[in-house]
Design a protein around this motif. Structure first.
Motif, PDB file in Angstrom:
ATOM      1  N   GLU A 107       6.218 -15.422 -15.121  1.00  0.00           N
ATOM      2  CA  GLU A 107       4.823 -15.787 -14.867  1.00  0.00           C
ATOM      3  C   GLU A 107       4.072 -14.642 -14.178  1.00  0.00           C
ATOM      4  N   LEU A 108       4.715 -14.051 -13.170  1.00  0.00           N
ATOM      5  CA  LEU A 108       4.031 -13.018 -12.379  1.00  0.00           C
ATOM      6  C   LEU A 108       4.139 -11.623 -12.985  1.00  0.00           C
ATOM      7  N   GLY A 109       5.224 -11.383 -13.710  1.00  0.00           N
ATOM      8  CA  GLY A 109       5.503 -10.028 -14.196  1.00  0.00           C
ATOM      9  C   GLY A 109       5.973  -9.155 -13.029  1.00  0.00           C
TER      10      GLY A 109
ATOM     11  N   GLU B 267       0.843  -1.215   0.000  1.00  0.00           N
ATOM     12  CA  GLU B 267       0.000   0.000   0.000  1.00  0.00           C
ATOM     13  C   GLU B 267       0.873   1.258   0.000  1.00  0.00           C
ATOM     14  N   THR B 268       1.960   1.222   0.760  1.00  0.00           N
ATOM     15  CA  THR B 268       2.872   2.377   0.836  1.00  0.00           C
ATOM     16  C   THR B 268       3.475   2.650  -0.540  1.00  0.00           C
ATOM     17  N   ALA B 269       3.907   1.564  -1.180  1.00  0.00           N
ATOM     18  CA  ALA B 269       4.549   1.718  -2.499  1.00  0.00           C
ATOM     19  C   ALA B 269       3.560   2.302  -3.504  1.00  0.00           C
ATOM     20  N   ILE B 270       2.299   1.862  -3.421  1.00  0.00           N
ATOM     21  CA  ILE B 270       1.303   2.355  -4.384  1.00  0.00           C
ATOM     22  C   ILE B 270       0.998   3.829  -4.104  1.00  0.00           C
TER      23      ILE B 270
ATOM     24  N   GLY C 155       2.107   1.159 -12.890  1.00  0.00           N
ATOM     25  CA  GLY C 155       2.522   1.432 -14.266  1.00  0.00           C
ATOM     26  C   GLY C 155       3.818   2.227 -14.360  1.00  0.00           C
ATOM     27  N   ILE C 156       4.637   2.208 -13.287  1.00  0.00           N
ATOM     28  CA  ILE C 156       5.996   2.794 -13.367  1.00  0.00           C
ATOM     29  C   ILE C 156       6.947   1.612 -13.564  1.00  0.00           C
ATOM     30  N   PRO C 157       7.975   1.720 -14.409  1.00  0.00           N
ATOM     31  CA  PRO C 157       8.906   0.592 -14.523  1.00  0.00           C
ATOM     32  C   PRO C 157       9.527   0.247 -13.163  1.00  0.00           C
ATOM     33  N   LEU C 158       9.523  -1.048 -12.829  1.00  0.00           N
ATOM     34  CA  LEU C 158      10.154  -1.497 -11.580  1.00  0.00           C
ATOM     35  C   LEU C 158      11.431  -2.245 -11.910  1.00  0.00           C
TER      36      LEU C 158
ATOM     37  N   LYS D  74       2.255  -6.985  -7.895  1.00  0.00           N
ATOM     38  CA  LYS D  74       1.051  -6.210  -7.528  1.00  0.00           C
ATOM     39  C   LYS D  74       1.306  -4.723  -7.728  1.00  0.00           C
ATOM     40  N   VAL D  75       2.432  -4.247  -7.221  1.00  0.00           N
ATOM     41  CA  VAL D  75       2.760  -2.812  -7.311  1.00  0.00           C
ATOM     42  C   VAL D  75       2.929  -2.408  -8.774  1.00  0.00           C
ATOM     43  N   ARG D  76       3.547  -3.275  -9.522  1.00  0.00           N
ATOM     44  CA  ARG D  76       3.805  -2.964 -10.938  1.00  0.00           C
ATOM     45  C   ARG D  76       2.488  -2.811 -11.701  1.00  0.00           C
ATOM     46  N   ARG D  77       1.552  -3.740 -11.438  1.00  0.00           N
ATOM     47  CA  ARG D  77       0.243  -3.679 -12.119  1.00  0.00           C
ATOM     48  C   ARG D  77      -0.483  -2.390 -11.772  1.00  0.00           C
ATOM     49  N   GLU D  78      -0.403  -2.027 -10.506  1.00  0.00           N
ATOM     50  CA  GLU D  78      -1.152  -0.890  -9.992  1.00  0.00           C
ATOM     51  C   GLU D  78      -0.565   0.443 -10.454  1.00  0.00           C
TER      52      GLU D  78
END
Ligand code: GKR
Ligand code: MG
Length: 429
Positions: free
Chosen positions: A290-292, A236-239, A270-273, A264-268
């Protein structure tokens, strides 16, 4: 045919200022191990890896397996080492920002020293042994740290009043957004870096996000920015904070722990991780795909098992649409030279590579510190790594190791010297 005849393993301690990270504080000395392999026809190859007495002991154990072997036959060398040491789990990496595995570091130290030998025998630079040079210069990024005042080494938290320029800036405290901008200005002025990374995970996210916003304001949109909280944030913090950074970051490095959380964070967001913590071995790749879980894998030849393995990683990244950049720890010129040969051989370098080198003042190679021009280092053209061991410097730095009494990195203990009772938490905010 040349055969490996001698292996010299020398732990050294190099001056390191009091830099902060998610796991605590850097000690006054960072540890490295210098490996020298000598063939029966007196050709010497060198390498440098993070210092850790357990890895040094394993390297001592590996010596008997390597003596008499052909330094060109790295496939057999790898097989013999794997057979002896067995497989190493991904969990052996540990929770800290740095990688604590043994075998990968042994592979890399032996491989780089053997490539140095092969280069000297064939008269070709290591970059040619990795498939050939794609560029003459390899770009690096500024690497900022929150830090206490202090020069490290014998001065510890004290400073050298005679220092000027970057040597003085390196000793100054940086504990808020304004002093981080001052640190960035001094580092970029000295080395010419054209992109900037901040090591985060030290203060509550508000301070770190404000530091990034201050850097953006000071340097403008043409200087790519990255921040690395070393997986200490909750999802949640990261998002929440990631949303504030959208549009100003080139990439967000390891905001959260584990491939699932990264995905999860990446999907939410949309910043390159990017990561040097959740996808750190070939065994982690299938699940990552598999997870991305990330967009960019930060290779580090020291823990991906060497330069050739990092080239293999680059091929995998190309196949699966991942970017590749480079991670680093406190290091000297032998590691930097190896990183530059790798950076010179990669098919593309879309990101400036990480380096801690500006934080170090010691050197162990003939000719002293490697020079940066406009943030880049020239790919060495001499045979092998193109750098030679300065034996007097090696002796002095080994003496530092004996005198400082450190045997492995423990940033939590160092932090407790400043903040009694301080404890590392794998996830803090
Ligand atoms: O030197 O404090 C440090 C860094 O935090 C280092 O240990 C990390 O491995 O630079 C690294 C990173 O990108 O995570
Ligand atoms: Mg990192």
């Amino acid at each position: 045919m040349s055969k490996i005849e001698e292996i010299h393993i020398t732990p050294i301690a190099i001056i390191d200022p009091p830099l902060l990270n998610a796991a605590g504080l850097h000690a006054p000395y960072a540890l490295r191990t210098i490996v020298e392999i000598v063939t029966d026809d007196r050709i010497s190859g060198i390498s440098e890896i993070p210092g850790n007495s357990d890895i040094d002991a394993a390297l001592e154990e590996a010596r008997a397996l390597l003596i008499g072997r052909d330094p060109f036959n790295l496939n057999v060398i790898r097989q013999v080492l794997s057979k002896h040491f067995g497989t190493e789990s991904a969990a052996a990496r540990g929770d800290a920002p740095w990688d604590q595995r043994k075998l990968v570091h042994i592979f890399s130290s032996v491989e780089v020293a053997c490539l140095d030998i092969i280069g000297k025998i064939t008269g070709r630079p290591v970059v040619d042994l990795l498939g050939g040079k794609m560029r003459d210069r390899v770009p690096f990024s500024a690497y900022l740290f929150y830090k206490y005042e202090g020069a490290g080494g014998p001065l510890e938290f004290g400073t050298d009043p005679g220092a000027t320029g970057w040597a003085a800036a390196r000793q100054a405290a940086a504990l808020d957004p304004e002093s981080i901008v001052a640190q960035a200005e001094a580092m970029c002025k000295e080395f010419g870096f054209q992109s900037i990374k901040l090591k985060g995970g030290v203060f509550e996210p508000r301070v770190e996000v404000d530091s990034m916003l201050a850097l953006y304001k000071a340097f403008g949109p043409d200087v790519p920015l990255r921040v690395d909280p070393n997986a200490i944030w909750e999802v949640e913090t990261a998002i929440r904070y990631g949303r504030e950074l959208k549009g100003i970051l080139e990439y967000l490095e390891d905001p959260v722990r584990g491939q699932e959380n990264m995905a999860k964070v990446r999907r939410e967001l949309g910043i390159p991780l990017a990561t040097n913590m959740c996808t750190t071995s070939f065994g982690d790749i299938p699940r990552s795909i598999e997870l991305g879980s990330e967009d960019i894998i930060l290779s580090d030849h020291h823990f991906w098992g060497g330069l050739q393995a990092s080239m293999t990683l680059s091929g995998i990244c190309q196949t699966f649409g991942r970017g590749l950049s480079m991670h680093s720890n406190s290091h000297l010129g032998i590691s930097l030279a190896a990183m530059v040969h790798l950076g010179g051989a990669l098919p593309g370098v879309p990101y400036a590579l990480d380096t801690h080198y500006p934080w170090q003042s010691d050197e162990v190679i003939v000719g002293g510190r490697i020079q940066f021009e406009e943030g880049s280092v020239k790919v060495p053209t001499g045979p092998g790594l193109g750098v030679e061991l300065d034996r007097e410097a090696l002796k002095k730095l080994h003496q530092n190791y004996l005198d400082c009494g450190l045997k492995k990195r423990d940033d939590e203990i160092e932090m407790q010297k400043k903040v009694p009772g301080w404890k590392f938490k794998a996830v803090r905010w």
